[in-house]
Design a protein around this motif. Structure first.
Motif, PDB file in Angstrom:
ATOM      1  N   GLY A  94      -2.302  30.882  44.521  1.00 18.84           N
ATOM      2  CA  GLY A  94      -1.696  31.518  45.732  1.00 18.84           C
ATOM      3  C   GLY A  94      -2.362  31.635  46.906  1.00 18.84           C
ATOM      4  N   ALA A  95      -3.558  30.836  46.851  1.00 21.85           N
ATOM      5  CA  ALA A  95      -4.357  30.839  48.221  1.00 21.85           C
ATOM      6  C   ALA A  95      -3.776  29.710  49.115  1.00 21.85           C
ATOM      7  N   THR A  96      -3.900  30.020  50.451  1.00 22.14           N
ATOM      8  CA  THR A  96      -3.407  28.796  51.307  1.00 22.14           C
ATOM      9  C   THR A  96      -4.910  28.377  51.811  1.00 22.14           C
ATOM     10  N   VAL A  97      -4.956  27.052  51.662  1.00 17.63           N
ATOM     11  CA  VAL A  97      -6.196  26.626  51.965  1.00 17.63           C
ATOM     12  C   VAL A  97      -6.148  25.315  52.989  1.00 17.63           C
ATOM     13  N   ILE A  98      -7.125  25.204  53.789  1.00 13.90           N
ATOM     14  CA  ILE A  98      -7.564  24.000  54.714  1.00 13.90           C
ATOM     15  C   ILE A  98      -8.700  23.070  54.145  1.00 13.90           C
ATOM     16  N   LEU A  99      -8.094  21.938  54.195  1.00 14.25           N
ATOM     17  CA  LEU A  99      -9.216  20.888  53.581  1.00 14.25           C
ATOM     18  C   LEU A  99      -9.724  20.221  54.961  1.00 14.25           C
ATOM     19  N   ILE A 100     -11.145  20.085  54.899  1.00 12.81           N
ATOM     20  CA  ILE A 100     -11.749  19.429  55.865  1.00 12.81           C
ATOM     21  C   ILE A 100     -12.441  18.102  55.730  1.00 12.81           C
ATOM     22  N   ASP A 101     -12.167  17.163  56.360  1.00  6.15           N
ATOM     23  CA  ASP A 101     -12.873  15.936  56.079  1.00  6.15           C
ATOM     24  C   ASP A 101     -13.188  15.500  57.674  1.00  6.15           C
ATOM     25  N   ASP A 102     -14.305  14.337  57.677  1.00  7.60           N
ATOM     26  CA  ASP A 102     -14.572  13.980  58.997  1.00  7.60           C
ATOM     27  C   ASP A 102     -13.560  12.857  59.627  1.00  7.60           C
ATOM     28  N   VAL A 103     -12.773  12.129  58.765  1.00  9.94           N
ATOM     29  CA  VAL A 103     -12.130  11.165  59.205  1.00  9.94           C
ATOM     30  C   VAL A 103     -10.969  10.934  58.363  1.00  9.94           C
ATOM     31  N   VAL A 104      -9.572  10.823  58.817  1.00 10.45           N
ATOM     32  CA  VAL A 104      -8.420  10.613  57.917  1.00 10.45           C
ATOM     33  C   VAL A 104      -7.951   9.207  58.380  1.00 10.45           C
ATOM     34  N   THR A 105      -7.783   8.290  57.615  1.00 13.62           N
ATOM     35  CA  THR A 105      -7.345   7.195  57.772  1.00 13.62           C
ATOM     36  C   THR A 105      -6.084   6.806  57.326  1.00 13.62           C
ATOM     37  N   THR A 106      -5.842   6.573  56.000  1.00 12.36           N
ATOM     38  CA  THR A 106      -4.533   6.554  55.410  1.00 12.36           C
ATOM     39  C   THR A 106      -4.119   7.743  54.764  1.00 12.36           C
ATOM     40  N   GLY A 107      -4.918   8.863  54.513  1.00 15.47           N
ATOM     41  CA  GLY A 107      -4.729  10.120  53.999  1.00 15.47           C
ATOM     42  C   GLY A 107      -4.744  10.328  52.480  1.00 15.47           C
ATOM     43  N   ASN A 108      -5.287   9.221  51.638  1.00 17.87           N
ATOM     44  CA  ASN A 108      -5.374   9.109  50.355  1.00 17.87           C
ATOM     45  C   ASN A 108      -6.437  10.167  49.806  1.00 17.87           C
ATOM     46  N   THR A 109      -7.582  10.249  50.433  1.00 23.26           N
ATOM     47  CA  THR A 109      -8.571  11.031  50.043  1.00 23.26           C
ATOM     48  C   THR A 109      -8.034  12.448  50.143  1.00 23.26           C
ATOM     49  N   MET A 110      -7.710  12.896  51.331  1.00 21.65           N
ATOM     50  CA  MET A 110      -6.946  14.310  51.563  1.00 21.65           C
ATOM     51  C   MET A 110      -5.899  14.723  50.495  1.00 21.65           C
ATOM     52  N   HIS A 111      -4.854  13.569  50.293  1.00 22.46           N
ATOM     53  CA  HIS A 111      -3.844  13.844  49.573  1.00 22.46           C
ATOM     54  C   HIS A 111      -4.390  14.277  48.123  1.00 22.46           C
ATOM     55  N   GLU A 112      -5.216  13.222  47.600  1.00 20.01           N
ATOM     56  CA  GLU A 112      -6.041  13.503  46.067  1.00 20.01           C
ATOM     57  C   GLU A 112      -6.381  15.043  45.969  1.00 20.01           C
ATOM     58  N   ALA A 113      -6.936  15.374  46.961  1.00 20.57           N
ATOM     59  CA  ALA A 113      -7.791  16.747  46.850  1.00 20.57           C
ATOM     60  C   ALA A 113      -6.673  17.778  46.848  1.00 20.57           C
ATOM     61  N   ALA A 114      -5.826  17.634  47.899  1.00 25.08           N
ATOM     62  CA  ALA A 114      -4.995  18.503  47.892  1.00 25.08           C
ATOM     63  C   ALA A 114      -3.989  18.719  46.629  1.00 25.08           C
ATOM     64  N   CYS A 115      -3.786  17.476  46.093  1.00 26.26           N
ATOM     65  CA  CYS A 115      -2.783  17.686  44.833  1.00 26.26           C
ATOM     66  C   CYS A 115      -3.762  18.506  43.830  1.00 26.26           C
ATOM     67  N   VAL A 116      -5.000  18.377  43.688  1.00 26.26           N
ATOM     68  CA  VAL A 116      -5.787  19.091  42.751  1.00 26.26           C
ATOM     69  C   VAL A 116      -5.591  20.567  42.959  1.00 26.26           C
ATOM     70  N   LEU A 117      -5.627  20.832  44.235  1.00 24.92           N
ATOM     71  CA  LEU A 117      -5.686  22.462  44.761  1.00 24.92           C
ATOM     72  C   LEU A 117      -4.368  22.727  44.362  1.00 24.92           C
ATOM     73  N   LEU A 118      -3.262  22.074  44.815  1.00 27.82           N
ATOM     74  CA  LEU A 118      -1.897  22.483  44.476  1.00 27.82           C
ATOM     75  C   LEU A 118      -1.592  22.452  42.882  1.00 27.82           C
ATOM     76  N   ASP A 119      -2.108  21.441  42.169  1.00 26.87           N
ATOM     77  CA  ASP A 119      -1.741  21.824  40.669  1.00 26.87           C
ATOM     78  C   ASP A 119      -2.427  22.913  39.980  1.00 26.87           C
ATOM     79  N   CYS A 120      -3.666  23.393  40.852  1.00 26.07           N
ATOM     80  CA  CYS A 120      -4.324  24.713  40.320  1.00 26.07           C
ATOM     81  C   CYS A 120      -3.651  26.167  41.044  1.00 26.07           C
ATOM     82  N   GLY A 121      -2.541  25.780  41.715  1.00 23.05           N
ATOM     83  CA  GLY A 121      -1.949  26.987  42.128  1.00 23.05           C
ATOM     84  C   GLY A 121      -2.121  27.426  43.565  1.00 23.05           C
ATOM     85  N   ALA A 122      -2.900  26.773  44.273  1.00 20.95           N
ATOM     86  CA  ALA A 122      -2.939  26.874  45.627  1.00 20.95           C
ATOM     87  C   ALA A 122      -1.464  26.685  46.225  1.00 20.95           C
TER      88      ALA A 122
END
Length: 183
Positions: free
Chosen positions: A155-183
């Motif tokens: 149920g948590a709303t989270v903000i993921l922070i990285d230094d650079v986003v180019t294609t978004g793949n790293t952010m997307h993969e990390a976000a999927c883990v958080l969403l799969d865990c209920g965020a």
């Protein structure tokens, strides 16, 4: 002063994008939002390079200050501010996680609680910049993150922070883990 005067946020209407630059079929979380208040150009490129490869840790705080002010001014709220974790290899090379430096300062400025240990890196990946195309970038970070068992983010709303986003793949993969865990 001249360096700082060349760094300014992009217009509000262009700050929100899709996380994945090139969407793919079968994405279980299409339409993930990505907030990017600064274009990767000019002095910001030099700052990021100095932070990542020049040992200039103070630049992480400066970038975090700029990002945190934008988040606060744009009235973005969340339950947690989480940095993208580095692999053990990168952490040994660099001695610090640049996303962590940025995220901790964002938390101070925005008032969003900060947690550096929610995500863990499960594998050492190649640098995304070394990948030849988007498919290689996607495969490079696939299954690279997991939720730390100490955390319940249901149920948590989270903000993921990285230094650079180019294609978004790293952010997307990390976000999927958080969403799969209920965020």
């Amino acid at each position: 002063k001249s360096c700082m005067s060349s760094i300014f946020p992009i217009e509000n209407t262009r700050r929100w994008n899709l996380c994945i630059a090139e969407p793919f079929d079968g994405d279980k979380y299409p339409g993930l939002p990505l907030y990017v208040p600064f274009a990767y150009q000019g002095q910001l490129i030099h700052m990021i390079y100095g932070l990542k490869f020049g040992g200039k840790k103070d630049l992480g705080e400066l970038i975090g200050l700029l990002l945190g002010k934008c988040i606060k001014n744009d009235e973005i709220t969340a339950d947690l501010d989480i940095p993208i974790p580095l692999s053990e290899v990168r952490m040994k090379e660099r001695g610090y996680n640049q996303a962590d430096l940025i995220a901790s300062t964002v938390a101070r400025v925005s008032g969003i609680p900060y947690a550096s240990d929610v995500l863990i890196r499960t594998k050492n990946t190649s640098r995304q910049a070394e990948c030849k195309n988007n498919e290689e970038r996607f495969m490079n970070v696939r299954s690279a993150f997991a939720l730390n068992s100490k955390w319940d983010i249901t149920g948590a709303t989270v903000i993921l922070i990285d230094d650079v986003v180019t294609t978004g793949n790293t952010m997307h993969e990390a976000a999927c883990v958080l969403l799969d865990c209920g965020a």
